[in-house]
Design an enzyme around this catalytic site. Sequence first.
Site, PDB file in Angstrom:
ATOM      1  N   ASP A   9       0.851  -1.187   0.000  1.00 25.76           N
ATOM      2  CA  ASP A   9       0.000   0.000   0.000  1.00 25.76           C
ATOM      3  C   ASP A   9       0.892   1.244   0.000  1.00 25.76           C
ATOM      4  O   ASP A   9       2.127   1.171  -0.142  1.00 25.76           O
ATOM      5  CB  ASP A   9      -1.037  -0.044   1.145  1.00 25.76           C
ATOM      6  CG  ASP A   9      -0.458   0.310   2.515  1.00 25.76           C
ATOM      7  OD1 ASP A   9       0.771   0.566   2.625  1.00 25.76           O
ATOM      8  OD2 ASP A   9      -1.233   0.345   3.488  1.00 25.76           O
ATOM      9  N   CYS A  66       2.747  -3.015   4.098  1.00 30.44           N
ATOM     10  CA  CYS A  66       1.935  -1.821   4.366  1.00 30.44           C
ATOM     11  C   CYS A  66       2.727  -0.990   5.375  1.00 30.44           C
ATOM     12  O   CYS A  66       3.929  -1.221   5.553  1.00 30.44           O
ATOM     13  CB  CYS A  66       0.533  -2.201   4.852  1.00 30.44           C
ATOM     14  SG  CYS A  66       0.463  -3.053   6.430  1.00 30.44           S
ATOM     15  N   THR A  68       2.782  -0.883   8.649  1.00 29.39           N
ATOM     16  CA  THR A  68       3.333  -1.705   9.737  1.00 29.39           C
ATOM     17  C   THR A  68       3.588  -3.147   9.317  1.00 29.39           C
ATOM     18  O   THR A  68       4.289  -3.878  10.028  1.00 29.39           O
ATOM     19  CB  THR A  68       2.339  -1.762  10.905  1.00 29.39           C
ATOM     20  OG1 THR A  68       1.102  -2.278  10.402  1.00 29.39           O
ATOM     21  CG2 THR A  68       2.107  -0.373  11.508  1.00 29.39           C
ATOM     22  N   HIS A  99      10.516 -23.489  10.238  1.00 26.73           N
ATOM     23  CA  HIS A  99       9.519 -24.078  11.136  1.00 26.73           C
ATOM     24  C   HIS A  99       8.077 -23.869  10.666  1.00 26.73           C
ATOM     25  O   HIS A  99       7.228 -24.726  10.900  1.00 26.73           O
ATOM     26  CB  HIS A  99       9.664 -23.492  12.546  1.00 26.73           C
ATOM     27  CG  HIS A  99      10.861 -24.021  13.269  1.00 26.73           C
ATOM     28  ND1 HIS A  99      11.091 -23.803  14.615  1.00 26.73           N
ATOM     29  CD2 HIS A  99      11.925 -24.758  12.834  1.00 26.73           C
ATOM     30  CE1 HIS A  99      12.224 -24.394  14.979  1.00 26.73           C
ATOM     31  NE2 HIS A  99      12.766 -24.968  13.905  1.00 26.73           N
ATOM     32  N   HIS A 134       7.528 -30.160  12.614  1.00 22.29           N
ATOM     33  CA  HIS A 134       7.055 -28.845  12.144  1.00 22.29           C
ATOM     34  C   HIS A 134       5.971 -29.005  11.082  1.00 22.29           C
ATOM     35  O   HIS A 134       5.057 -28.190  11.004  1.00 22.29           O
ATOM     36  CB  HIS A 134       8.230 -28.023  11.616  1.00 22.29           C
ATOM     37  CG  HIS A 134       9.285 -27.820  12.657  1.00 22.29           C
ATOM     38  ND1 HIS A 134       9.058 -27.119  13.816  1.00 22.29           N
ATOM     39  CD2 HIS A 134      10.557 -28.289  12.734  1.00 22.29           C
ATOM     40  CE1 HIS A 134      10.137 -27.150  14.566  1.00 22.29           C
ATOM     41  NE2 HIS A 134      11.066 -27.852  13.936  1.00 22.29           N
TER      42      HIS A 134
HETATM   43  C1  RB5 Z   1      -2.278   2.970   6.225  1.00 20.46           C
HETATM   44  O1  RB5 Z   1      -2.282   4.272   6.708  1.00 20.46           O
HETATM   45  C2  RB5 Z   1      -1.869   2.007   7.319  1.00 20.46           C
HETATM   46  O2  RB5 Z   1      -2.911   1.812   8.198  1.00 20.46           O
HETATM   47  C3  RB5 Z   1      -1.449   0.693   6.708  1.00 20.46           C
HETATM   48  O3  RB5 Z   1      -0.389   0.905   5.846  1.00 20.46           O
HETATM   49  C4  RB5 Z   1      -0.981  -0.390   7.665  1.00 20.46           C
HETATM   50  O4  RB5 Z   1      -0.025   0.096   8.545  1.00 20.46           O
HETATM   51  C5  RB5 Z   1      -2.031  -1.143   8.346  1.00 20.46           C
HETATM   52  O5  RB5 Z   1      -1.792  -2.131   9.054  1.00 20.46           O
END
Ligand code: RB5
Length: 149
Positions: A9, A66, A68, A99, A134
């Site tokens: 994203d 994304c 995070t 694993h 595993h």
């Molecule tokens: C987008 O702003 C953000 O929420 C997305 O990139 C991600 O971090 C969501 O888990």
Amino acid sequence: MGKVVLANDHGAVELANIIREHLEKRGFSVHHLGVVSHDSVDYPDMAAAACTEFLKGGYDFGVVCCGTGIGISISANKFDKILCALPQNVFAASMAKMHNNANFLAFGGRIDYQEPVTAMLDAFIDNKFEGGRHATRVNKMKALGCKSC
Ligand code: RB5
């Protein structure tokens, strides 16, 4: 030549570029489904695009990113046959293969990793699934997907 599907994203545009370049240097053909701009998109849509493409076959593994790595990994794991790991370091990335037999990795473009994502990719690529106990656990993990069907 190995093949990887990659999607991200707007929170991971630069990281996706780094990942694509690194994988290409390692000899993989990378099918990048975007995005390449910082215009806002929804990470479940990018996860769905990557997983749907992967499930057509012919890919070694997938990478989704994304901000995070959390939202897009949760989204990818909604897909049957996708095991998406969100490694925090090189050790976890190697374990994701050895694993967990993960077929997807997720990373966060806004995460300050203590070890480079490229090294985590290498650890995943250069290790093998150990099987044995595993495999039993991975099979149990896959079976959990049907519990709420
Ligand atoms: C987008 O702003 C953000 O929420 C997305 O990139 C991600 O971090 C969501 O888990």
